[in-house]
Design a protein around this motif. Sequence first.
Motif, PDB file in Angstrom:
ATOM      1  N   LEU A  41       0.835  -1.093  -0.065  1.00 32.05           N
ATOM      2  CA  LEU A  41       0.196   0.020  -0.078  1.00 32.05           C
ATOM      3  C   LEU A  41       0.645   1.295  -0.527  1.00 32.05           C
ATOM      4  O   LEU A  41       0.622   2.250  -0.796  1.00 32.05           O
ATOM      5  N   GLU A  42       2.034   1.182   0.716  1.00 28.27           N
ATOM      6  CA  GLU A  42       2.499   2.407   0.614  1.00 28.27           C
ATOM      7  C   GLU A  42       3.582   3.009  -0.386  1.00 28.27           C
ATOM      8  O   GLU A  42       3.729   3.844  -0.816  1.00 28.27           O
ATOM      9  N   ARG A  43       3.693   1.625  -1.726  1.00 33.21           N
ATOM     10  CA  ARG A  43       4.334   1.391  -3.009  1.00 33.21           C
ATOM     11  C   ARG A  43       3.142   2.013  -3.944  1.00 33.21           C
ATOM     12  O   ARG A  43       3.581   2.716  -4.728  1.00 33.21           O
ATOM     13  N   ALA A  44       2.378   2.125  -3.152  1.00 34.70           N
ATOM     14  CA  ALA A  44       1.543   2.682  -3.941  1.00 34.70           C
ATOM     15  C   ALA A  44       0.837   4.274  -3.834  1.00 34.70           C
ATOM     16  O   ALA A  44       1.059   4.869  -4.695  1.00 34.70           O
ATOM     17  N   VAL A  45       0.948   4.777  -2.239  1.00 36.18           N
ATOM     18  CA  VAL A  45      -0.031   5.881  -2.285  1.00 36.18           C
ATOM     19  C   VAL A  45       1.196   6.599  -2.034  1.00 36.18           C
ATOM     20  O   VAL A  45       1.103   8.095  -2.583  1.00 36.18           O
ATOM     21  N   ALA A  51       4.365  13.096  -6.163  1.00 30.14           N
ATOM     22  CA  ALA A  51       4.284  14.173  -7.740  1.00 30.14           C
ATOM     23  C   ALA A  51       3.375  14.712  -7.100  1.00 30.14           C
ATOM     24  O   ALA A  51       3.520  16.633  -8.247  1.00 30.14           O
ATOM     25  N   ARG A  52       2.931  15.211  -6.111  1.00 32.92           N
ATOM     26  CA  ARG A  52       2.117  16.362  -5.110  1.00 32.92           C
ATOM     27  C   ARG A  52       2.835  16.911  -4.330  1.00 32.92           C
ATOM     28  O   ARG A  52       2.632  17.750  -3.513  1.00 32.92           O
ATOM     29  N   GLY A  53       4.305  16.895  -4.168  1.00 35.52           N
ATOM     30  CA  GLY A  53       4.841  18.141  -3.199  1.00 35.52           C
ATOM     31  C   GLY A  53       5.654  17.398  -2.326  1.00 35.52           C
ATOM     32  O   GLY A  53       6.037  18.140  -1.358  1.00 35.52           O
ATOM     33  N   HIS A  54       5.066  15.756  -1.988  1.00 28.93           N
ATOM     34  CA  HIS A  54       4.770  15.831  -0.278  1.00 28.93           C
ATOM     35  C   HIS A  54       6.343  14.793  -0.382  1.00 28.93           C
ATOM     36  O   HIS A  54       5.850  12.746  -1.002  1.00 28.93           O
ATOM     37  N   ASP A  57      13.660  13.063   0.598  1.00 30.04           N
ATOM     38  CA  ASP A  57      15.285  12.982   0.003  1.00 30.04           C
ATOM     39  C   ASP A  57      15.962  13.157   1.093  1.00 30.04           C
ATOM     40  O   ASP A  57      15.774  13.060   2.553  1.00 30.04           O
ATOM     41  N   HIS A  58      17.165  13.779   0.777  1.00 32.70           N
ATOM     42  CA  HIS A  58      18.392  13.298   1.087  1.00 32.70           C
ATOM     43  C   HIS A  58      18.025  15.144   1.924  1.00 32.70           C
ATOM     44  O   HIS A  58      19.094  14.318   2.691  1.00 32.70           O
ATOM     45  N   ASN A  59      17.915  15.403   1.829  1.00 32.94           N
ATOM     46  CA  ASN A  59      17.528  16.604   3.107  1.00 32.94           C
ATOM     47  C   ASN A  59      16.510  16.452   3.750  1.00 32.94           C
ATOM     48  O   ASN A  59      15.953  17.672   5.007  1.00 32.94           O
ATOM     49  N   GLY A  60      15.427  15.662   3.625  1.00 30.04           N
ATOM     50  CA  GLY A  60      14.702  15.104   5.188  1.00 30.04           C
ATOM     51  C   GLY A  60      12.797  15.510   4.202  1.00 30.04           C
ATOM     52  O   GLY A  60      12.997  14.987   3.367  1.00 30.04           O
ATOM     53  N   PRO A  61      11.887  15.383   5.579  1.00 31.25           N
ATOM     54  CA  PRO A  61      10.910  15.214   4.795  1.00 31.25           C
ATOM     55  C   PRO A  61      10.508  17.117   3.787  1.00 31.25           C
ATOM     56  O   PRO A  61      11.105  17.748   4.112  1.00 31.25           O
ATOM     57  N   SER A  62       9.330  17.073   2.809  1.00 34.13           N
ATOM     58  CA  SER A  62       9.529  18.220   1.727  1.00 34.13           C
ATOM     59  C   SER A  62       8.598  19.362   2.806  1.00 34.13           C
ATOM     60  O   SER A  62       8.668  20.176   2.441  1.00 34.13           O
ATOM     61  N   THR A  63       7.473  18.393   3.488  1.00 28.43           N
ATOM     62  CA  THR A  63       6.625  18.497   4.099  1.00 28.43           C
ATOM     63  C   THR A  63       6.432  18.440   5.664  1.00 28.43           C
ATOM     64  O   THR A  63       7.135  17.054   5.773  1.00 28.43           O
TER      65      THR A  63
END
Length: 154
Positions: A41-45, A51-54, A57-63
């Motif tokens: 389910l995580e692989r799907a969500v 794709a919507r900005g959430h 990455d290497h900087n941590g969470p985007s939000t």
Amino acid sequence: MTQAALVEPAVDHGHVEPIAIYFDDLDAMGIVHNARYAVLLERAVTPYWTARGHYFDHNGPSTPDLFHAVREFAITYHRPIRGAGQVLVHFWLDKLGETSAQYRFRFLSRDGATCYAEGRRAIVRLDPATLRPTPWTESAREVATSLLKPEEVA
């Protein structure tokens, strides 16, 4: 699992995401192990939110909304998924609260004709310092609203 063509079924709410089933998702009988469904389910969500900005990455969470915990995960298995390949995951939100959200989901065959399993997952956004529930940001609410069933949109 069937070898039917990958066809995303038309849905009036939520999102359908194709995901890969790998050999290490299978149990000794060659079917998807019951404990792997939460990961699948995580692989799907995850791609939907990424794709919507959430995303992470290497900087941590985007939000800050990515700091959340699963409160409940319930699943009913209808038919086993056999072997590696692709399946479809249809997911949507049934409820969006101030600090929580409840997903519904279905694991479908590649042609969308067979429902292998269905269930729900509730999550709660947490404050990283206190680990107490905290409200979703407007950005997360906007994305989450796109996953609500039409009759749930306020």
